[in-house]
Design an enzyme around this catalytic site. Structure first.
Site, mmCIF file in Angstrom:
data_model
loop_
_atom_site.group_PDB
_atom_site.id
_atom_site.type_symbol
_atom_site.label_atom_id
_atom_site.label_comp_id
_atom_site.label_asym_id
_atom_site.label_seq_id
_atom_site.Cartn_x
_atom_site.Cartn_y
_atom_site.Cartn_z
ATOM 1 N N ASP A 120 40.892 52.957 36.360
ATOM 2 C CA ASP A 120 40.307 51.655 36.037
ATOM 3 C C ASP A 120 38.694 51.572 36.615
ATOM 4 O OD1 ASP A 120 42.565 50.560 34.909
ATOM 5 O OD2 ASP A 120 42.769 48.880 36.403
ATOM 6 N N GLY A 158 46.791 50.446 36.260
ATOM 7 C CA GLY A 158 48.128 50.281 35.415
ATOM 8 C C GLY A 158 49.316 49.616 36.152
ATOM 9 N N GLY A 193 52.404 49.122 37.269
ATOM 10 C CA GLY A 193 53.121 49.687 38.489
ATOM 11 C C GLY A 193 52.376 50.418 39.518
ATOM 12 N N SER A 213 40.372 52.924 31.562
ATOM 13 C CA SER A 213 40.236 51.346 31.154
ATOM 14 C C SER A 213 38.804 51.055 31.533
ATOM 15 C CB SER A 213 41.239 50.668 31.670
ATOM 16 O OG SER A 213 42.551 50.869 31.160
ATOM 17 N N LYS A 221 58.382 38.890 34.928
ATOM 18 C CA LYS A 221 57.478 38.340 35.243
ATOM 19 C C LYS A 221 56.538 38.241 33.901
ATOM 20 C CE LYS A 221 53.220 39.187 36.110
ATOM 21 N NZ LYS A 221 52.507 37.966 35.460
ATOM 22 N N GLY A 256 47.881 31.840 35.343
ATOM 23 C CA GLY A 256 46.612 31.939 35.573
ATOM 24 C C GLY A 256 45.677 30.761 36.665
ATOM 25 N N GLY A 315 48.554 28.306 38.401
ATOM 26 C CA GLY A 315 49.620 28.639 39.333
ATOM 27 C C GLY A 315 50.764 29.603 38.784
ATOM 28 N N ASP A 347 49.651 41.612 38.929
ATOM 29 C CA ASP A 347 50.456 42.647 39.551
ATOM 30 C C ASP A 347 50.265 42.641 41.198
ATOM 31 O OD1 ASP A 347 50.287 44.042 37.131
ATOM 32 O OD2 ASP A 347 48.327 44.966 37.242
HETATM 33 N N1 LIG Z 1 41.566 31.610 37.403
HETATM 34 C C1 LIG Z 1 42.420 31.845 38.513
HETATM 35 N N2 LIG Z 1 42.197 31.084 39.519
HETATM 36 C C2 LIG Z 1 43.086 31.044 40.653
HETATM 37 N N3 LIG Z 1 44.315 31.788 40.569
HETATM 38 C C3 LIG Z 1 44.356 32.803 39.489
HETATM 39 C C4 LIG Z 1 43.610 32.646 38.358
HETATM 40 N N4 LIG Z 1 43.976 33.633 37.668
HETATM 41 C C5 LIG Z 1 44.862 34.316 38.116
HETATM 42 N N5 LIG Z 1 45.240 33.796 39.199
HETATM 43 C C6 LIG Z 1 46.531 34.163 40.130
HETATM 44 O O1 LIG Z 1 47.002 35.198 39.765
HETATM 45 C C7 LIG Z 1 48.283 35.045 39.198
HETATM 46 C C8 LIG Z 1 48.672 36.035 37.990
HETATM 47 O O2 LIG Z 1 47.569 35.721 37.190
HETATM 48 P P1 LIG Z 1 47.769 35.400 35.392
HETATM 49 O O3 LIG Z 1 48.636 34.592 35.332
HETATM 50 O O4 LIG Z 1 46.327 35.602 34.844
HETATM 51 O O5 LIG Z 1 48.869 36.929 35.030
HETATM 52 P P2 LIG Z 1 48.448 38.131 34.541
HETATM 53 O O6 LIG Z 1 49.680 39.017 34.696
HETATM 54 O O7 LIG Z 1 47.273 38.924 35.288
HETATM 55 O O8 LIG Z 1 48.062 37.882 33.188
HETATM 56 P P3 LIG Z 1 48.134 38.930 31.701
HETATM 57 O O9 LIG Z 1 49.209 39.937 31.925
HETATM 58 O O10 LIG Z 1 48.484 38.278 30.706
HETATM 59 O O11 LIG Z 1 46.705 39.512 31.826
HETATM 60 C C9 LIG Z 1 48.231 33.452 38.974
HETATM 61 O O12 LIG Z 1 49.649 33.169 38.873
HETATM 62 C C10 LIG Z 1 47.748 32.798 40.065
HETATM 63 O O13 LIG Z 1 48.305 32.754 41.317
HETATM 64 MG MG LIG Z 2 50.267 40.654 33.443
#
Ligand SMILES: Nc1ncnc2c1ncn2[C@@H]1O[C@H](COP(=O)(O)OP(=O)(O)OP(=O)(O)O)[C@@H](O)[C@H]1O
Ligand SMILES: [Mg+2]
Length: 318
Positions: A18, A43, A45, A96, A187, A228, A231, A258
């Site tokens: 990355d 990646g 994991g 990436s 998840k 996101g 929460g 992750d």
């Molecule tokens: N903009 C944000 N503000 C505050 N916390 C965030 C934000 N974005 C992510 N988080 C934190 O990180 C966690 C994981 O983020 P998210 O829900 O975007 O999952 P992701 O696996 O990174 O998404 P994707 O796989 O769709 O890219 C959230 O549950 C939250 O705790």
């Molecule tokens: Mg994800």
């Protein structure tokens, strides 16, 4: 008591190197001068293993890697001190790129599809999964080309037969095909859940209903949906819990999910209650997005965040 603490073994079939860098404005044609470059072994994991390691947990990153970028990835993990097991492949490990645009605060993410694996290579990846029962196996990320879509289902069945907890974070058909095959914790992000159910879920009650339906119909024992900045929700036999994300400065969302998953699984492996593990996940997610680079966290920062969350929930329930 187990003789050895549970080890969090991550399984990454399509890891990446990355790169992230920053420019004032991203525009076509002209050379864009970038600064603030970071490079991380990445990646799904691989990130989970790095974060578990940073938090002081026992981990092993199993990953496929090939060619010069595969050796680079391996060296980055060596440098990070993360215990690892590399499954060699002939193809070239993907790279990436994330570019951050300073003026807008936007992040542009370029994620290649990655190499093609031969039958012998993905069989070797399955054969590298651990046998001992106390492990948590975290399978995470997309599948490389030519890997059967049912491979996570097969890994889940193997883990269940060995008495291991199996955690899955993936998307699309690979996710759908694995449901009901022995997943302890699933998840999806909200977007992944929406794709799975085939409709958008703007309404919190609908999100909770769909997460709970996955548990009730046997798709997974627990489902944590990350939302996101809103929460996360956790569905289990006991019902649904919703927790707000703590306010956090957002610098880079790469690997937030992750970091969340790593901290949550580590807490569960150490015997924490699910709602407590959820707070560890939110704490690590908040720390990850406040940093630049992929899922970069320190133990002290996550512990501080976690303590603040606990204080808040204690105050809330008083
Ligand atoms: N903009 C944000 N503000 C505050 N916390 C965030 C934000 N974005 C992510 N988080 C934190 O990180 C966690 C994981 O983020 P998210 O829900 O975007 O999952 P992701 O696996 O990174 O998404 P994707 O796989 O769709 O890219 C959230 O549950 C939250 O705790
Ligand atoms: Mg994800």
């Amino acid at each position: 008591m187990p003789l050895t603490p549970p080890r969090i073994v991550t399984w990454t079939l399509n890891p990446a190197v990355d790169f992230v860098s920053t420019a004032p404005v991203i525009a076509a044609t002209h050379k864009i001068r970038t600064h603030d470059e970071h490079v991380d072994p990445g990646g799904g994991g691989v990130n989970v293993a790095r974060v578990v390691h940073a938090l002081g947990g026992e981990t092993l990153a199993i990953f496929t890697a090939g060619d010069v970028t595969g050796r680079f990835l391996d060296e980055l993990l060596e440098e990070a001190g993360v215990p690892r097991h590399r499954v060699p492949i002939a193809g070239r490990t993907r790279v990436s790129f994330t570019f951050r645009e300073e003026t807008s605060g936007r992040e542009y993410r370029f994620v290649p599809e990655g190499p093609t694996l031969s039958d012998a290579e993905w069989h070797a990846a399955l054969a590298a999964l651990p046998a001992a029962s106390e492990h948590y196996v975290v399978a995470s990320g997309s599948l490389p080309r030519a890997v059967p879509v049912g491979i996570y289902a097969e890994a889940a069945r193997l883990a269940a037969a060995r008495g291991q907890a199996f955690v899955l974070d993936t998307s699309g058909e690979a996710l759908r095909a694995a449901l009901g095959h022995g997943i302890t914790l699933l998840k999806p992000s909200l977007r992944e859940l929406e794709t799975l159910v085939g409709r958008t879920l703007p309404d919190p009650a609908a999100q909770e209903k769909e997460a709970l339906a996955l548990v009730r119909n046997g798709a997974a024992r627990m489902v944590v949906v990350t939302l996101g900045d809103a929460g996360a929700i956790l569905a289990s036999e006991a019902g649904v819990l919703r927790r707000q994300a703590p306010p956090a400065e957002v610098h880079s969302a790469v690997g937030a999910g992750d970091a969340f998953l790593a901290a949550m699984v580590l807490a569960l492996a150490r015997g924490a209650a699910p709602e407590d593990a959820l707070d560890w996940g939110l704490a690590a997610g908040a720390v990850a997005i406040a940093g630049i680079g992929t899922a970069r966290v320190t133990r002290s920062a996550v512990e501080r965040r976690y303590a603040a969350l606990r204080t808040k929930s204690a105050a809330g329930s008083a």
